[in-house]
Design an enzyme around this catalytic site. Structure first.
Site, PDB file in Angstrom:
ATOM      1  N   ASP A  43      64.966  16.245  70.672  1.00  0.00           N
ATOM      2  CA  ASP A  43      65.262  17.413  71.509  1.00  0.00           C
ATOM      3  C   ASP A  43      66.472  18.181  70.986  1.00  0.00           C
ATOM      4  O   ASP A  43      66.513  19.406  71.022  1.00  0.00           O
ATOM      5  CB  ASP A  43      65.553  16.975  72.957  1.00  0.00           C
ATOM      6  CG  ASP A  43      64.266  16.597  73.677  1.00  0.00           C
ATOM      7  OD1 ASP A  43      63.183  16.952  73.172  1.00  0.00           O
ATOM      8  OD2 ASP A  43      64.356  15.924  74.724  1.00  0.00           O
ATOM      9  N   LYS A 123      36.939   4.116  67.646  1.00  0.00           N
ATOM     10  CA  LYS A 123      36.408   5.167  68.517  1.00  0.00           C
ATOM     11  C   LYS A 123      37.476   5.506  69.552  1.00  0.00           C
ATOM     12  O   LYS A 123      37.747   4.721  70.459  1.00  0.00           O
ATOM     13  CB  LYS A 123      35.126   4.693  69.200  1.00  0.00           C
ATOM     14  CG  LYS A 123      34.501   5.782  70.032  1.00  0.00           C
ATOM     15  CD  LYS A 123      33.140   5.381  70.548  1.00  0.00           C
ATOM     16  CE  LYS A 123      32.501   6.522  71.315  1.00  0.00           C
ATOM     17  NZ  LYS A 123      33.329   7.030  72.413  1.00  0.00           N
TER      18      LYS A 123
HETATM   19  C1  9MJ Z   1      35.663   9.043  68.216  1.00  0.00           C
HETATM   20  N1  9MJ Z   1      35.478   9.309  69.487  1.00  0.00           N
HETATM   21  O1  9MJ Z   1      36.630   8.394  67.836  1.00  0.00           O
HETATM   22  C2  9MJ Z   1      33.077  10.583  66.383  1.00  0.00           C
HETATM   23  N2  9MJ Z   1      34.683   9.528  67.257  1.00  0.00           N
HETATM   24  O2  9MJ Z   1      31.409  11.683  65.077  1.00  0.00           O
HETATM   25  C3  9MJ Z   1      34.673   9.262  65.928  1.00  0.00           C
HETATM   26  N3  9MJ Z   1      33.685  10.349  67.529  1.00  0.00           N
HETATM   27  C4  9MJ Z   1      31.941  11.452  66.244  1.00  0.00           C
HETATM   28  N4  9MJ Z   1      33.673   9.931  65.377  1.00  0.00           N
HETATM   29  C5  9MJ Z   1      30.369  12.543  65.295  1.00  0.00           C
HETATM   30  N5  9MJ Z   1      35.560   8.471  65.295  1.00  0.00           N
HETATM   31  C6  9MJ Z   1      30.308  12.827  66.616  1.00  0.00           C
HETATM   32  C7  9MJ Z   1      31.314  12.140  67.225  1.00  0.00           C
END
Ligand code: 9MJ
Length: 693
Positions: A43, A123
Site C-alpha cells: 500500500d 480445475k
Molecule cells: C478450470 N476450470 O480450471 C478449463 N478449467 O477448458 C481448465 N476449465 C476449460 N480448463 C475448456 N483448467 C473449457 C474449460
C-alpha cells in the site's frame, strides 16, 4: 489554472521503478504464491506512485497499477457475444470414466494402442471469463453466461491486479481473447471474512461465492476492494499472431505474456499418466493456495483436438476429473459441548448426516462460543459443512436465507456435562473451561498424571499406561483414590505383577510426605505452575489460608495477577475440588507448614533439611539460571537446594540474572550469559558455594 511542474528525470525514473516493483510484487503474490512484502508495504508503494502521478499527470499510463481502483457504477452489465462459444467440460467421477474418455480419444484419432499425450492441469473452482485484448490493450471482459452471450464486467476485471492491462511490447496481436477463471485465494478469503466480521457484516460461505459476488458488482470500486485473482487456461479468437501447436506450448506462451497459469500443469502419456496426476494433485489439494474441484485433462496437440471436435456443448478432447466435494449443505440439528483432557469446552454441531469429502459426516467442530456468534449459527439452520482432506469437519457458514423465523440461539451451558462443575471463561480467553479439574471424568487421566508427576507429589512408577488402566477399570476417580488402592485392586490389572504392585503401593505411601508447594502445584489449578505454587505457599504459609484467600489477598502475592487470582478462586469455589483436598488430607497426605514473616514465609523447623551448613548469604535473594547437565545432582535437586537458600530459580537469562550455573553441554543460555556479562558458575564452583560453611 494551476501549473504542473515538469517531472524531473529522477521522478520519471521513480515512477517507472514503482510500476515495475508493484507489478513484480503482484506477480510474486498471485502467480508465484511467494509474497515478499506485507500488504501494508504494498500500500505504501502504491500511494507513493499515486501521489507522483497526481503531481505529474503526464506520467500516468494505461497500465499503471493506480488504474485498478474502479470507475463509475453501472446501471446494468452489457451483453457480450462471445466470438467463439465458451464451452464447459464434461465430467468424470471415477477410473472407469477416465478409461472411457481415453478409449474414445484413441478411437477418434485411430491410434489403436498408441498412448495419447495429455496436458493436465488443476480445475480451478471459480468463474469462467473471457478477456479481449486489441493490439495488446485490455478492452473487454465478460463472464461465460450461457456460453454464447455473457455479461460485460470489464471495469470489474480491470481491478484484478493479476490481469495485465497492457501486454508486453513483443506480444501485441491485433486480437487476442484469453480465457480462464476468476477466483479468490484462500488467504485473501480469510482476510476478507475477518474484515467482514470486524464490521459486523455477513460472512461469505466460501472463496467461490465471495469471488462470484465480487465480480458481479455494478460498482467496480466495490470489486476493487475485493482481492480477486485470475488464472488463464485457454484462448478464444486470435488475429495477427501465430498460435502454438499444443496446449502446453499455449500455456507457456500465455505465461510469457505474464498471465498467471497453473504451476502444477504437466504433460503425461496415456491413461496411467492421467491417474498419477489425479492422485498427485489430490494429495496436494489442501496445500494449494486456492480451491480446486478436480483436475482437467486435455489432448495436448491442437491438430488432434480439432480431429476429435465437440459433442453438443462440450469438447471431446478434454474432460474434468472431479474430486469428492469438500462442501455440502445440511441441517444443524443441535449443539452439544465436549470436554477435553484439559477441561476445554468445545461446542460440537450435531448435523443431519451428509456425504462430504468422501465420508458421511454427522458431527462438526464449532471451535468455541465466539465462533458460533461470529457465524451467527442457530439451531435448525441450513449450514455448509466442509471437510477438506483429513481435516476435522467444520461448519463453514450458515445459509441465512433458509433460516426459520424461530431458530433458537445457542446458549453455552454453565455446568459441565461430565461432572456438573461450573464452566467458566477466564477474562481475555476465548475457550470456556470446566473447573472440575480433579473430579471431572473427562480430565481424570490428565489430572492424575499431573498430580503424580515428579515435581508435584511424585508417585514413582505411576505413568501414562497405568493411569489409563486405573481409570478405565474404574478404580481411581480422584487422586485421593490412589491412597485407597490395595494390592488386590492392583493385581487385578492386566500385566501387573505382584512385585510392581508392591513397589507402586510403596511409592504411593512415600508420596504422602510432600511439601505445600508440590501439593498445591499437583492440584492442577489452571495458571498455577511450580513457581506460583511456591510463591503462594511462601506468602500464605498454609493451605487453608490459600483456599480462603480473597482476590485482593491473592493479588498481594509476587507474580499473581488478576487472571491467576481468578483461576485460584474459581478452583476453590468449586465444592468438588475442596472435597478432594479434604479427602487427600484424610488420607494423611501431609506437608510441613511454613511460618510467615512480614507476609512472606520462611521454612520452619519441619522444612526439608539437606542444605544445613550452606551459607544462606551467597544465594539468598539471587536470581539463578541452571543450564546444561550437572554430574553431582539433577537439575530439580539443584533447584530445590537453591530455593531452600532463598534464591529464585529462573528459566531464562536476563540482565536481572545474578548467576548462571553451567553444567556440561550448556547451550544458548550460556551464550546469553556471556553476552549479558552475567556471572557464570561452573559445577565445581557451584558445589563449593553450596557447601560453604
Ligand atoms: C478450470 N476450470 O480450471 C478449463 N478449467 O477448458 C481448465 N476449465 C476449460 N480448463 C475448456 N483448467 C473449457 C474449460
Amino acid at each position: 489554472m494551476a501549473t504542473v511542474a515538469p517531472a524531473t528525470a529522477q521522478v520519471i525514473e521513480r515512477v517507472a521503478q514503482l510500476k515495475r516493483e508493484l507489478a513484480q510484487h503482484n506477480h510474486n503474490y498471485y502467480v508465484l504464491d511467494q509474497p515478499t512484502i506485507t500488504d501494508g508495504e504494498w500500500d505504501q508503494l502504491f500511494h507513493e506512485l499515486l501521489a507522483l502521478e497526481t503531481q505529474h499527470p503526464d506520467l500516468l499510463t494505461q497500465d499503471s497499477p493506480t488504474q485498478r481502483v474502479g470507475s463509475k457504477p453501472l446501471d446494468a452489465f452489457d451483453e457480450v457475444m462471445h466470438r467463439i462459444p465458451m464451452l464447459s467440460l464434461g465430467n468424470a467421477f471415477n477410473d472407469a470414466d477416465i478409461d472411457n474418455f481415453d478409449r474414445r480419444c484413441r478411437e477418434g484419432l485411430d491410434l489403436g494402442d498408441v498412448e495419447i499425450e495429455y496436458a493436465c492441469e488443476p480445475k480451478f473452482d471459480g468463474l469462467a471469463i473471457s478477456l479481449t485484448f486489441v493490439n495488446g490493450v485490455f478492452v473487454q471482459g465478460a463472464t461465460r453466461g450461457d456460453g454464447a452471450v455473457g455479461e460485460g464486467v470489464t471495469e470489474n476485471l480491470k481491478t484484478i491486479r493479476s490481469i495485465p492491462l497492457v501486454l508486453p511490447a513483443q506480444h501485441r496481436p491485433a486480437l487476442l481473447e484469453v480465457r480462464g477463471e476468476v477466483l479468490m485465494l484462500r488467504r485473501d478469503f480469510a482476510k476478507l471474512n475477518d474484515r467482514q466480521a470486524a464490521k459486523g457484516e455477513k460472512l461469505f460461505v466460501n472463496p467461490r461465492n465471495a469471488a462470484a459476488g465480487s465480480l458481479r458488482q455494478l460498482d467496480s470500486k466495490l470489486t476493487a476492494a475485493r482481492p480477486l485473482t485470475f488464472f488463464a487456461y485457454g484462448i478464444g479468437a486470435v488475429e495477427g499472431a501465430a498460435v502454438p501447436s499444443t496446449h502446453s506450448a499455449l500455456m507457456d506462451w500465455l505465461e510469457s505474456m505474464r498471465f498467471p497459469v497453473a504451476r502444477q500443469r504437466t504433460i503425461v502419456q496415456g491413461v496411467t499418466g492421467l491417474r498419477d496426476f489425479y492422485q498427485r494433485i489430490g494429495e496436494a489439494r489442501t496445500a494449494l493456495p486456492y480451491d480446486i474441484d478436480g483436475v482437467v485433462y486435455k489432448v495436448n496437440r491442437f491438430d488432434q483436438q480439432q480431429t476429435l471436435g465437440f459433442v453438443s456443448r462440450a469438447p471431446r478432447f478434454a474432460i474434468a476429473h472431479k474430486f469428492p466435494a469438500e462442501e455440502a449443505t445440511t441441517v444443524l440439528l443441535g449443539i452439544d459441548v465436549q470436554v477435553g483432557r484439559t477441561g476445554a469446552i468445545t461446542p460440537v454441531a450435531r448435523l443431519q448426516p451428509v456425504f462430504v469429502g468422501g465420508t458421511t459426516v454427522s458431527n462438526a467442530t464449532l471451535h468455541n462460543e465466539d465462533e458460533i456468534r461470529r457465524k451467527d449459527l442457530r439451531i435448525g439452520d441450513t449450514v455448509v459443512v466442509r471437510r477438506a482432506g483429513d481435516v476435522i469437519p467444520e461448519v463453514a457458514a450458515v445459509i441465512i436465507e433458509r433460516r426459520l423465523t424461530d431458530a433458537p440461539v445457542f446458549v453455552m451451558p454453565t455446568r459441565c456435562p461430565e461432572c456438573d462443575s461450573a464452566i467458566v471463561k477466564l477474562e481475555g480467553e476465548v475457550i470456556a473451561r470446566c473447573t472440575g479439574g480433579l473430579i471431572c471424568p473427562a480430565q481424570r487421566k490428565q489430572a492424575l498424571l499431573h498430580y503424580a508427576q515428579r515435581c508435584a507429589v511424585d508417585i514413582e512408577g505411576l505413568g501414562d499406561k497405568l493411569v489409563d488402566q486405573l481409570v478405565e477399570a474404574d478404580v481411581v476417580h480422584t487422586p485421593a483414590d490412589l491412597y485407597r488402592l490395595g494390592i488386590t485392586a492392583l493385581s487385578n490389572l492386566e500385566r501387573m505383577a505382584e512385585k510392581s504392585a508392591t513397589n507402586l503401593l510403596a511409592s504411593i505411601e512415600k508420596s504422602k510426605r510432600t511439601t505445600l508447594p508440590k501439593f498445591l502445584f499437583g492440584l492442577g489449578i489452571r495458571h498455577v505452575g511450580e513457581a506460583t505454587a511456591k510463591d503462594l505457599a511462601k506468602y500464605f504459609g498454609n493451605l487453608d489460608a490459600i483456599m480462603d484467600a480473597n482476590n485482593a489477598q491473592l493479588l498481594q502475592v509476587h507474580d499473581v495477577g488478576p487472571v491467576v487470582a481468578q483461576s485460584i478462586r474459581q478452583f476453590f469455589d468449586e465444592p468438588h475440588n475442596r472435597e478432594v483436598v479434604e479427602q487427600l488430607r484424610a488420607c494423611k497426605v501431609t506437608w510441613p507448614e511454613t511460618q510467615i514473616e512480614h507476609g512472606r514465609a520462611s521454612h520452619g523447623e519441619n522444612a526439608p533439611v539437606g542444605n544445613a551448613g550452606a551459607d544462606p548469604g551467597l544465594f539468598s535473594g539471587k536470581t539463578v539460571v541452571l543450564t546444561g547437565t550437572l554430574t553431582a545432582m539433577s537439575r530439580d535437586e539443584a533447584k530445590d537446594k537453591l530455593e531452600a537458600l532463598g534464591a529464585k530459580v529462573s528459566g531464562s537469562v536476563s540482565k536481572k540474572t545474578d548467576y548462571v550455573v553451567a553444567g556440561a553441554e550448556a547451550g544458548s543460555k550460556l551464550d546469553k550469559a556471556v553476552e549479558l556479562r552475567v556471572a557464570v558458575l561452573d559445577e565445581a564452583t557451584f558445589l563449593a558455594m553450596l557447601a560453604r560453611p
